[in-house]
Design an enzyme around this catalytic site. Structure first.
Site: not given
Ligand SMILES: Cc1ncc(COP(=O)(O)O)c(C=O)c1O
Length: 390
Positions: A185
């Protein structure tokens, strides 16, 4: 080698984490509280609750929105699989609707037809930092009496124009927005997540559920001069963020304006460079949206083979990724009911994510675009593909 992404971290983050270690208090303490306050101020929300990652943030958001066994949640298949998985983790069913071409975010026109008596919420995604069309989605959610949850995993620093004013995502426009601080991110804490909401009652529930349903946190009990006994009125989870993560996150927030400005200028430069690459369509940024350009997705000309183009670019030292995945095309969602999702599949199968990160140079961008042009030159493009407006 030009990587697809690279976090921007420095000595300040290393020192911030080391200072927490030296302090002797490592989990959900003063650093987490300060990170939450600073994050809330940045996006303009009264409440921000830090958790272990965005998947756990989404899980809490859905649970607090009342999503449970047998319910349906309207969302997109074209997202990282966590978006669909968390709906299932609540015992509910994701109902996939298609995305709009160009922005590749939830198509508001398709929401009404997907609503059934079992629909419990709408979960839209600000995909790779491009805002979903909240000005059109929110009235639909309200008309159907459905909570609107924003998957803003990729969207810190992105903005949307509402009633003539630019508003950071996370305000939130819907009932709750969920962010990720994964290293892919725009800013990172290694792993980490944040829920933002205007609803004090929801925020209180997030805080309870993230710490086993415990009414008083460890940090509060530890700091008290009075004996306090905690209670457990509900069963919760361990979704806590550590103070090392939060201390890193606070430093990252200080870098955010610089990172976003840099990403926007890199995206603008890609636009210029790609204008000379016939057949390649750059992403669409509507005049009501300002992406944070967490990723830059271009659509390949018809006839170009995605995997072959990616391999040719990798052979020239340029890493790419295919367009964001579609859950309904994965074995985990075999048999899941979904209408045809042609735009989602186009976004996944016909798009390419190009490298974009703050440290990238102008020379790197030229190398990327030249590698793309050379890869495409070897492709048997469909008749007319090169004539498509870039
Ligand atoms: C659109 C979206 N939602 C949820 C997530 C999940 O995030 P995390 O890896 O912090 O759990 C991601 C991670 O890439 C994502 O791109």
């Amino acid at each position: 080698m030009i990587p697809i992404a690279q976090p921007l971290l420095g000595e300040e983050e290393a020192e911030a984490a080391a200072a927490v270690v030296r302090s002797g208090w490592l989990s959900q303490g003063v650093q987490v509280a300060a990170f939450e306050a600073e994050f809330a101020a940045l996006v303009g929300t009264p409440h921000a609750c830090a958790v272990s990652n965005c998947t756990t943030a989404l899980h809490l958001a859905l649970l607090v929105a009342g999503v449970g066994a047998g319910d349906e949640v309207i969302t997109v298949s074209h997202s990282f699989i966590a978006t669909a998985n968390v709906i299932r983790q609540c015992g509910a069913t994701p109902v996939f609707v298609d995305v709009e071409p160009g922005t590749w975010t939830l198509d508001p026109e398709r929401i009404a037809a997907a609503v059934t008596p079992r629909t419990k919420a709408i979960l839209c995604v600000h995909q790779i930092g491009m805002p979903a069309d909240l000005a059109r989605i929110l009235p639909l959610a309200q008309a159907h009496g459905l909570p609107l949850i924003e998957d803003a995993a990729c969207a810190i620093g992105a903005e949307i124009r509402l009633d003539g004013a630019w508003t950071p995502l996370g305000g939130p426009v819907g009932d709750v927005a969920c962010f990720s601080f994964h290293p892919r991110k725009v800013i990172t804490t290694g792993e980490g997540g944040m829920l933002t909401t205007r609803r004090a009652d929801w925020d209180a529930q997030f805080r309870l559920l993230r710490q086993h349903g415990m009414t008083v946190s460890d940090a509060v009990r530890h700091g008290s001069t009075q004996v306090i006994f905690e209670e457990y009125p509900v069963s919760g989870f361990n979704y806590r963020m550590t103070d090392m993560q939060a201390a890193i996150g606070r430093r990252q927030l200080q870098r955010l304006p610089e990172i976003i400005a840099r990403r926007r200028s890199l995206a603008a430069r890609y636009g210029e460079l790609l204008a000379g690459t016939p057949g390649v369509r750059p992403p669409v940024e509507p005049d009501w949206a300002r992406s944070n350009w967490q990723s830059y997705a271009v659509r390949l000309p018809d006839g170009a083979d995605q995997a072959r183009v990616m391999q040719a670019m990798l052979d020239r030292g340029v890493a790419t990724r295919r367009g964001v995945m579609c859950a309904h095309l994965e074995a985990a969602y075999d048999g899941a009911e979904a209408p045809p999702l042609p735009q989602s599949e186009t976004a996944h199968l016909r798009c390419l994510l190009l490298p974009l990160y703050a440290q990238m140079t102008e020379a790197d961008q030229i190398t990327v675009v030249e590698a793309l042009r050379e890869a495409l030159a070897a492709e048997p493009l469909a008749p007319g593909a090169l004539a498509e407006v870039a």
